[in-house]
Motif scaffolding. Structure first.
Motif, PDB file in Angstrom:
ATOM      1  N   TRP A  38      25.440  37.778  43.650  1.00  0.00           N
ATOM      2  CA  TRP A  38      25.400  38.372  44.978  1.00  0.00           C
ATOM      3  C   TRP A  38      26.063  39.742  44.888  1.00  0.00           C
ATOM      4  O   TRP A  38      27.056  39.916  44.156  1.00  0.00           O
ATOM      5  N   ALA A  39      25.546  40.697  45.621  1.00  0.00           N
ATOM      6  CA  ALA A  39      26.042  42.070  45.542  1.00  0.00           C
ATOM      7  C   ALA A  39      26.986  42.381  46.691  1.00  0.00           C
ATOM      8  O   ALA A  39      26.746  41.996  47.836  1.00  0.00           O
ATOM      9  N   GLY A  40      28.057  43.113  46.385  1.00  0.00           N
ATOM     10  CA  GLY A  40      28.970  43.594  47.410  1.00  0.00           C
ATOM     11  C   GLY A  40      28.391  44.802  48.121  1.00  0.00           C
ATOM     12  O   GLY A  40      27.366  45.354  47.721  1.00  0.00           O
ATOM     13  N   GLY A  41      29.059  45.222  49.187  1.00  0.00           N
ATOM     14  CA  GLY A  41      28.565  46.370  49.937  1.00  0.00           C
ATOM     15  C   GLY A  41      29.632  47.041  50.778  1.00  0.00           C
ATOM     16  O   GLY A  41      30.022  48.173  50.545  1.00  0.00           O
ATOM     17  N   ALA A  42      30.165  46.328  51.784  1.00  0.00           N
ATOM     18  CA  ALA A  42      31.060  46.945  52.755  1.00  0.00           C
ATOM     19  C   ALA A  42      32.500  47.050  52.274  1.00  0.00           C
ATOM     20  O   ALA A  42      33.241  47.933  52.710  1.00  0.00           O
ATOM     21  N   GLY A  43      32.943  46.140  51.428  1.00  0.00           N
ATOM     22  CA  GLY A  43      34.301  46.201  50.904  1.00  0.00           C
ATOM     23  C   GLY A  43      35.380  45.915  51.930  1.00  0.00           C
ATOM     24  O   GLY A  43      36.461  46.507  51.883  1.00  0.00           O
ATOM     25  N   LEU A  44      35.140  44.978  52.850  1.00  0.00           N
ATOM     26  CA  LEU A  44      36.107  44.700  53.908  1.00  0.00           C
ATOM     27  C   LEU A  44      37.195  43.716  53.499  1.00  0.00           C
ATOM     28  O   LEU A  44      38.194  43.568  54.203  1.00  0.00           O
ATOM     29  N   PRO A 101      37.998  42.964  49.618  1.00  0.00           N
ATOM     30  CA  PRO A 101      37.745  42.875  48.184  1.00  0.00           C
ATOM     31  C   PRO A 101      38.701  41.958  47.445  1.00  0.00           C
ATOM     32  O   PRO A 101      38.364  41.410  46.390  1.00  0.00           O
ATOM     33  N   GLN A 102      39.913  41.767  47.986  1.00  0.00           N
ATOM     34  CA  GLN A 102      40.883  40.902  47.322  1.00  0.00           C
ATOM     35  C   GLN A 102      40.471  39.437  47.334  1.00  0.00           C
ATOM     36  O   GLN A 102      40.987  38.626  46.563  1.00  0.00           O
ATOM     37  N   TRP A 103      39.512  39.074  48.194  1.00  0.00           N
ATOM     38  CA  TRP A 103      39.042  37.696  48.254  1.00  0.00           C
ATOM     39  C   TRP A 103      38.413  37.266  46.937  1.00  0.00           C
ATOM     40  O   TRP A 103      38.373  36.080  46.618  1.00  0.00           O
ATOM     41  N   ARG A 104      37.932  38.194  46.165  1.00  0.00           N
ATOM     42  CA  ARG A 104      37.332  37.852  44.875  1.00  0.00           C
ATOM     43  C   ARG A 104      38.298  37.049  44.012  1.00  0.00           C
ATOM     44  O   ARG A 104      37.932  36.015  43.440  1.00  0.00           O
ATOM     45  N   THR A 105      39.540  37.483  43.910  1.00  0.00           N
ATOM     46  CA  THR A 105      40.474  36.892  42.954  1.00  0.00           C
ATOM     47  C   THR A 105      41.636  36.140  43.594  1.00  0.00           C
ATOM     48  O   THR A 105      42.395  35.492  42.887  1.00  0.00           O
ATOM     49  N   SER A 106      41.805  36.244  44.915  1.00  0.00           N
ATOM     50  CA  SER A 106      42.924  35.550  45.541  1.00  0.00           C
ATOM     51  C   SER A 106      42.503  35.018  46.903  1.00  0.00           C
ATOM     52  O   SER A 106      41.697  35.633  47.608  1.00  0.00           O
ATOM     53  N   GLU A 156      46.575  48.013  57.884  1.00  0.00           N
ATOM     54  CA  GLU A 156      47.226  47.263  56.823  1.00  0.00           C
ATOM     55  C   GLU A 156      47.995  48.229  55.935  1.00  0.00           C
ATOM     56  O   GLU A 156      47.765  49.446  55.985  1.00  0.00           O
ATOM     57  N   PRO A 157      48.892  47.724  55.092  1.00  0.00           N
ATOM     58  CA  PRO A 157      49.550  48.627  54.134  1.00  0.00           C
ATOM     59  C   PRO A 157      48.506  49.415  53.362  1.00  0.00           C
ATOM     60  O   PRO A 157      47.484  48.860  52.942  1.00  0.00           O
ATOM     61  N   PRO A 158      48.703  50.705  53.170  1.00  0.00           N
ATOM     62  CA  PRO A 158      47.653  51.571  52.632  1.00  0.00           C
ATOM     63  C   PRO A 158      47.158  51.200  51.250  1.00  0.00           C
ATOM     64  O   PRO A 158      46.031  51.510  50.902  1.00  0.00           O
ATOM     65  N   LEU A 159      47.964  50.504  50.447  1.00  0.00           N
ATOM     66  CA  LEU A 159      47.533  50.175  49.097  1.00  0.00           C
ATOM     67  C   LEU A 159      46.925  48.785  49.001  1.00  0.00           C
ATOM     68  O   LEU A 159      46.515  48.367  47.930  1.00  0.00           O
ATOM     69  N   SER A 160      46.859  48.064  50.123  1.00  0.00           N
ATOM     70  CA  SER A 160      46.367  46.690  50.052  1.00  0.00           C
ATOM     71  C   SER A 160      44.851  46.610  50.043  1.00  0.00           C
ATOM     72  O   SER A 160      44.280  45.616  49.644  1.00  0.00           O
ATOM     73  N   ILE A 161      44.177  47.657  50.513  1.00  0.00           N
ATOM     74  CA  ILE A 161      42.715  47.644  50.548  1.00  0.00           C
ATOM     75  C   ILE A 161      42.220  49.074  50.445  1.00  0.00           C
ATOM     76  O   ILE A 161      42.728  49.982  51.102  1.00  0.00           O
ATOM     77  N   ALA A 162      41.250  49.286  49.577  1.00  0.00           N
ATOM     78  CA  ALA A 162      40.651  50.616  49.468  1.00  0.00           C
ATOM     79  C   ALA A 162      39.820  50.890  50.709  1.00  0.00           C
ATOM     80  O   ALA A 162      39.375  49.977  51.398  1.00  0.00           O
ATOM     81  N   GLU A 163      39.598  52.169  50.990  1.00  0.00           N
ATOM     82  CA  GLU A 163      38.769  52.513  52.148  1.00  0.00           C
ATOM     83  C   GLU A 163      37.381  51.930  51.944  1.00  0.00           C
ATOM     84  O   GLU A 163      36.730  52.186  50.937  1.00  0.00           O
ATOM     85  N   PRO A 164      36.888  51.092  52.875  1.00  0.00           N
ATOM     86  CA  PRO A 164      35.612  50.409  52.638  1.00  0.00           C
ATOM     87  C   PRO A 164      34.449  51.370  52.389  1.00  0.00           C
ATOM     88  O   PRO A 164      33.772  51.276  51.385  1.00  0.00           O
ATOM     89  N   PHE A 165      34.222  52.299  53.291  1.00  0.00           N
ATOM     90  CA  PHE A 165      33.157  53.286  53.123  1.00  0.00           C
ATOM     91  C   PHE A 165      33.700  54.627  53.581  1.00  0.00           C
ATOM     92  O   PHE A 165      34.255  54.718  54.674  1.00  0.00           O
ATOM     93  N   ALA A 166      33.515  55.645  52.780  1.00  0.00           N
ATOM     94  CA  ALA A 166      33.794  56.983  53.286  1.00  0.00           C
ATOM     95  C   ALA A 166      32.795  57.303  54.388  1.00  0.00           C
ATOM     96  O   ALA A 166      31.716  56.724  54.450  1.00  0.00           O
TER      97      ALA A 166
END
Length: 492
Positions: A100-106, A108-113, A150-160
């Protein structure tokens, strides 16, 4: 704490039945397992953790609805370019591995935790899934807007911010792919071929007005050959151009086709860009919406070239995401994950019967929403807001049955008494995202997704066109958005 604003341009075609009656989200144990484990531990054959949770998920994937639901969940949660591996039980043994392909990035940490209980991450994915569903099974491009706290380093910006809105490579409102967007099977030449084209940009012009679009051909199109000044340019190889009505690409035989050009010298086989071979067209702006799409390609499909497209002053091109998606539909919010997310009497099961698997879903339409905490509110611009919003979130349009969400009312009104505390979040003024929206118990949800459409009837069938009436037309795209854009599409 850090904050970010994001606009997400994404496709909408998850059916309401697939969202609310799939064997993962609508099964109490499977839903809880999903909410309390990493995605890799449940699905990825290389990282899967053996146990009751992963065994249950593997069983539930015998439901096609569950597979579709997970495709959209991964698209909402993981970032563009990411994939999640899984085993498809409908494929032969030894060749079941799929992605399955990612897209929005809302999230991303769910992948591994595993997400934290009741986390903002789960609520963002919920809002994304709810926004992307529709009872008509239509694939419609839309813009999702929201804010992240959220804390700025906890999630990358989903979409510019998508400053260059590429045309859709499928027909708006259907699952039909534009054949011309596919690579050519072999060498092909000319502007009439239906392969090897690139989706260049979306433009807008006042309905009925005559404008010119060019990549080095004369302003005024073919009738001005040898007379008009060059409009745009081509480089590297001879280029061809096609213009389509709407925001999707088209084939040469499509009703949306408006014009094609391979230069002033008709029949020339020259492979080089010259004043005589560079393309341009003159056309009347579409009556419906005023949007048009530009496609470009090398004249010879095996060559590599570049088209710098320009338009006459009364047109705007390229448009940003904000310029393409101007109809604010409403907001979607809630949480569909975790123990207690479902009504107690709902539990979709997959049962093995002899040599096949049987999916047991409710046999009767449901008058009440299946999920306890899924909500939507509607933009005050709809003439029949409540009817439109109910139609939008229910699997059986017009019946108010099998609904994905509870409609809470208008998101906003002139008195400030709507369901949301503001109609334009403070992080990015002017994008029109509703923030801090309430449910009927007045609980505030801080992760709503606000959806913008290209046309008011994009998600309404012809029998219910009265539902998509608006009090007023949106203003034309803002020229200042277009003027700040580069003249070449960003690499995607």
């Amino acid at each position: 704490m850090g904050t970010q604003a994001a606009e997400i341009r994404i496709a909408n075609s998850l059916t309401t039945r697939e969202l609310v009656l799939n064997a993962i989200a609508a099964n109490h144990d499977a839903n809880e397992a999903l909410a309390t484990h990493s995605l890799e531990s449940l699905f990825d054959p290389d990282a899967q953790v053996p146990g009751a949770a992963s065994d249950l998920i593997a069983n539930q994937l015998h439901d096609p609805y569950a597979q579709r639901f997970m495709a959209y969940l991964v698209g909402c949660a993981l970032a563009e370019g990411e994939t999640l591996a899984w085993l498809n039980p409908f494929l032969p043994a030894g060749s079941q591995r799929s992605e399955w392909a990612g897209g929005a990035g809302l999230c991303p940490q769910w992948r591994t935790s595993a997400p934290a209980p009741d986390s903002a991450c789960l609520k963002r994915v919920t809002a994304c899934l709810l926004a992307r569903n529709n009872g008509l099974d239509r694939r419609v491009g839309l813009s999702m807007r929201g804010e992240i706290h959220e804390p700025p380093l906890s999630i990358a910006e989903p979409f510019a911010l998508d400053v260059w809105a590429a045309p859709l490579d499928h027909v708006q409102g259907s699952r039909t792919q534009v054949g011309s967007a596919a690579p050519c099977a072999g060498a092909a030449v000319g502007a009439e071929r239906d392969c090897g084209w690139s989706m260049h940009s979306v433009g807008w012009c006042p309905a009925g007005q005559t404008v010119s679009v060019g990549a080095g051909g004369p302003t005024g199109g073919p009738s001005a050959c040898g007379l008009g000044a060059p409009l745009g340019s081509s480089a590297g190889a001879r280029m061809v151009m096609r213009v389509c009505a709407g925001i999707s690409g088209c084939d040469s035989t499509s009703p949306e086709w408006m014009a094609s050009s391979e230069g002033c010298t008709e029949g020339s086989t020259s492979p080089l860009p010259t004043a005589a071979t560079n393309p341009s067209v003159s056309l009347s702006c579409p009556a419906q919406g005023g949007y048009f799409t530009v496609m470009t390609a090398p004249w010879d499909s095996t060559a590599m070239g570049q088209a710098n497209v320009d338009v006459t002053p009364t047109a705007q091109l390229p448009l940003s995401e904000r310029g393409v998606y101007r109809i604010r539909e409403g907001a979607f919010y809630g949480n569909m994950f975790g123990r207690g997310a479902l009504r107690g009497d709902i539990n979709v099961q997959v049962v093995k019967s002899r040599d096949r698997y049987v999916v047991k879903r409710p046999t009767q339409p449901q008058a009440k929403p299946i999920f306890r905490d899924l909500y939507s509110c509607y933009d005050p611009g709809w003439v029949q807001g409540l009817a439109y919003a109910t139609y939008r979130v229910c699997a059986l349009p017009g019946s108010n049955e099998d609904c994905a969400a509870t409609v809470t009312g208008a998101c906003w009104d002139a008195k400030g008494t709507g369901q949301c505390l503001a109609e334009d979040g403070s992080l990015f003024v002017g994008d029109g995202d509703f923030v801090a929206c309430r449910d009927r118990a007045l609980h505030i949800w801080r992760e709503p997704v606000t959806v913008f459409l290209n046309g008011p009837c994009d998600l309404v069938d012809e029998q219910h066109n009265a539902l998509c009436a608006r009090w007023s037309e949106p203003p034309p795209p803002r020229r200042e958005d277009t003027d700040r854009l580069p003249k070449e599409p960003r690499k995607r």
